[in-house]
Design a protein around this motif. Structure first.
Motif, PDB file in Angstrom:
ATOM      1  N   ASP A   1       8.325   7.276   1.778  1.00 49.82           N
ATOM      2  CA  ASP A   1       9.074   6.289   2.559  1.00 49.82           C
ATOM      3  C   ASP A   1      10.395   6.865   3.055  1.00 49.82           C
ATOM      4  OD1 ASP A   1       7.126   4.344   2.344  1.00 49.82           O
ATOM      5  OD2 ASP A   1       8.104   3.298   0.674  1.00 49.82           O
ATOM      6  N   ALA A   2      11.093   7.601   2.197  1.00 47.71           N
ATOM      7  CA  ALA A   2      12.373   8.183   2.583  1.00 47.71           C
ATOM      8  C   ALA A   2      12.190   9.198   3.709  1.00 47.71           C
ATOM      9  CB  ALA A   2      13.032   8.849   1.378  1.00 47.71           C
ATOM     10  N   LEU A   3      11.158  10.021   3.616  1.00 45.74           N
ATOM     11  CA  LEU A   3      10.907  11.004   4.669  1.00 45.74           C
ATOM     12  C   LEU A   3      10.556  10.324   5.989  1.00 45.74           C
ATOM     13  CD1 LEU A   3       8.865  13.758   2.796  1.00 45.74           C
ATOM     14  CD2 LEU A   3      11.129  14.000   3.822  1.00 45.74           C
TER      15      LEU A   3
ATOM     16  N   ASP B   1       7.296   7.445  -7.614  1.00 44.08           N
ATOM     17  CA  ASP B   1       8.281   8.380  -7.080  1.00 44.08           C
ATOM     18  C   ASP B   1       7.798   9.006  -5.769  1.00 44.08           C
ATOM     19  OD1 ASP B   1       9.858   7.827  -9.274  1.00 44.08           O
ATOM     20  OD2 ASP B   1       9.387   9.700 -10.324  1.00 44.08           O
ATOM     21  N   LEU B   2       6.513   9.368  -5.726  1.00 41.82           N
ATOM     22  CA  LEU B   2       5.960   9.931  -4.494  1.00 41.82           C
ATOM     23  C   LEU B   2       5.991   8.907  -3.372  1.00 41.82           C
ATOM     24  CD1 LEU B   2       2.925  12.017  -5.743  1.00 41.82           C
ATOM     25  CD2 LEU B   2       4.932  12.876  -4.558  1.00 41.82           C
TER      26      LEU B   2
ATOM     27  N   ARG C   1       0.867  16.425   2.378  1.00 40.00           N
ATOM     28  CA  ARG C   1       0.730  16.976   1.024  1.00 40.00           C
ATOM     29  C   ARG C   1       1.126  15.957  -0.037  1.00 40.00           C
ATOM     30  NH1 ARG C   1       3.312  22.817   2.513  1.00 40.00           N
ATOM     31  NH2 ARG C   1       1.414  23.753   3.311  1.00 40.00           N
ATOM     32  N   LEU C   2       2.211  15.233   0.213  1.00 41.98           N
ATOM     33  CA  LEU C   2       2.647  14.209  -0.739  1.00 41.98           C
ATOM     34  C   LEU C   2       1.606  13.101  -0.866  1.00 41.98           C
ATOM     35  CD1 LEU C   2       6.438  13.905   0.169  1.00 41.98           C
ATOM     36  CD2 LEU C   2       5.444  15.007  -1.845  1.00 41.98           C
ATOM     37  N   LYS C   3       1.033  12.702   0.249  1.00 39.37           N
ATOM     38  CA  LYS C   3       0.007  11.662   0.221  1.00 39.37           C
ATOM     39  C   LYS C   3      -1.241  12.139  -0.516  1.00 39.37           C
ATOM     40  CE  LYS C   3       1.320   8.969   4.262  1.00 39.37           C
ATOM     41  NZ  LYS C   3       0.888   8.478   5.584  1.00 39.37           N
ATOM     42  N   LYS C   4      -1.595  13.395  -0.334  1.00 35.41           N
ATOM     43  CA  LYS C   4      -2.760  13.950  -1.027  1.00 35.41           C
ATOM     44  C   LYS C   4      -2.506  13.963  -2.536  1.00 35.41           C
ATOM     45  CE  LYS C   4      -6.022  17.742  -0.718  1.00 35.41           C
ATOM     46  NZ  LYS C   4      -6.386  18.974  -0.019  1.00 35.41           N
ATOM     47  N   ARG C   5      -1.299  14.353  -2.943  1.00 36.38           N
ATOM     48  CA  ARG C   5      -0.945  14.342  -4.366  1.00 36.38           C
ATOM     49  C   ARG C   5      -0.973  12.922  -4.914  1.00 36.38           C
ATOM     50  NH1 ARG C   5      -1.118  15.928  -9.351  1.00 36.38           N
ATOM     51  NH2 ARG C   5       0.760  15.503 -10.519  1.00 36.38           N
ATOM     52  N   LYS C   6      -0.502  11.975  -4.110  1.00 33.54           N
ATOM     53  CA  LYS C   6      -0.488  10.579  -4.517  1.00 33.54           C
ATOM     54  C   LYS C   6      -1.911  10.066  -4.739  1.00 33.54           C
ATOM     55  CE  LYS C   6       1.193   6.207  -2.809  1.00 33.54           C
ATOM     56  NZ  LYS C   6       1.747   5.507  -1.684  1.00 33.54           N
ATOM     57  N   LEU C   7      -2.842  10.429  -3.868  1.00 39.73           N
ATOM     58  CA  LEU C   7      -4.238  10.038  -4.040  1.00 39.73           C
ATOM     59  C   LEU C   7      -4.837  10.662  -5.295  1.00 39.73           C
ATOM     60  CD1 LEU C   7      -5.600  10.223  -0.392  1.00 39.73           C
ATOM     61  CD2 LEU C   7      -5.321   8.186  -1.798  1.00 39.73           C
ATOM     62  N   SER C   8      -4.488  11.888  -5.560  1.00 40.70           N
ATOM     63  CA  SER C   8      -4.963  12.565  -6.766  1.00 40.70           C
ATOM     64  C   SER C   8      -4.464  11.835  -8.015  1.00 40.70           C
ATOM     65  CB  SER C   8      -4.491  14.016  -6.764  1.00 40.70           C
ATOM     66  OG  SER C   8      -4.802  14.645  -7.965  1.00 40.70           O
ATOM     67  N   LEU C   9      -3.217  11.432  -7.995  1.00 43.08           N
ATOM     68  CA  LEU C   9      -2.656  10.683  -9.117  1.00 43.08           C
ATOM     69  C   LEU C   9      -3.367   9.348  -9.293  1.00 43.08           C
ATOM     70  CD1 LEU C   9       1.162  11.310  -8.616  1.00 43.08           C
ATOM     71  CD2 LEU C   9      -0.280  12.215 -10.437  1.00 43.08           C
ATOM     72  N   ARG C  10      -3.644   8.683  -8.180  1.00 46.75           N
ATOM     73  CA  ARG C  10      -4.340   7.397  -8.249  1.00 46.75           C
ATOM     74  C   ARG C  10      -5.716   7.542  -8.890  1.00 46.75           C
ATOM     75  NH1 ARG C  10      -6.219   4.552  -2.891  1.00 46.75           N
ATOM     76  NH2 ARG C  10      -7.842   6.082  -3.246  1.00 46.75           N
ATOM     77  N   ASP C  11      -6.425   8.617  -8.527  1.00 44.45           N
ATOM     78  CA  ASP C  11      -7.738   8.864  -9.120  1.00 44.45           C
ATOM     79  C   ASP C  11      -7.627   9.106 -10.619  1.00 44.45           C
ATOM     80  OD1 ASP C  11      -8.910   8.578  -6.632  1.00 44.45           O
ATOM     81  OD2 ASP C  11      -9.098  10.745  -6.279  1.00 44.45           O
TER      82      ASP C  11
END
Length: 72
Positions: free
Chosen positions: A32-34, A26-27, A47-57
């Motif tokens: 991509d939409a933004l 979803d992130l 911020r979205l990319k940072k959250r995405k990296l956190s999720l990946r970890d």
């Protein structure tokens, strides 16, 4: 972490893993939409990319717990 997880331990981890993977997708779609809008808020995207990296970890951590260690 114990060597082998019981079914009672695996179920919640697998559910959390699926939830995290969905949130990661979803992130990715939101980023991509933004980027395709034209008026880009770089701070929001960062911020979205940072959250995405956190999720990946977190996904990698849970996958390591669910996958048994193989001694070679």
């Amino acid at each position: 972490m114990p060597e082998k997880l019981s079914d009672g331990e695996r179920g919640p981890l697998q559910a959390e893993l699926e939830h995290l993977r969905q949130e990661h997708r979803d992130l990715d779609a939101a980023i991509d939409a933004l980027l395709h809008l034209g008026t880009v808020d770089q701070l929001q995207i960062q911020r979205l990319k940072k959250r995405k990296l956190s999720l990946r970890d977190r996904v990698a951590f849970i996958e390591d717990q669910l996958t048994p260690d193989i001694i070679a």
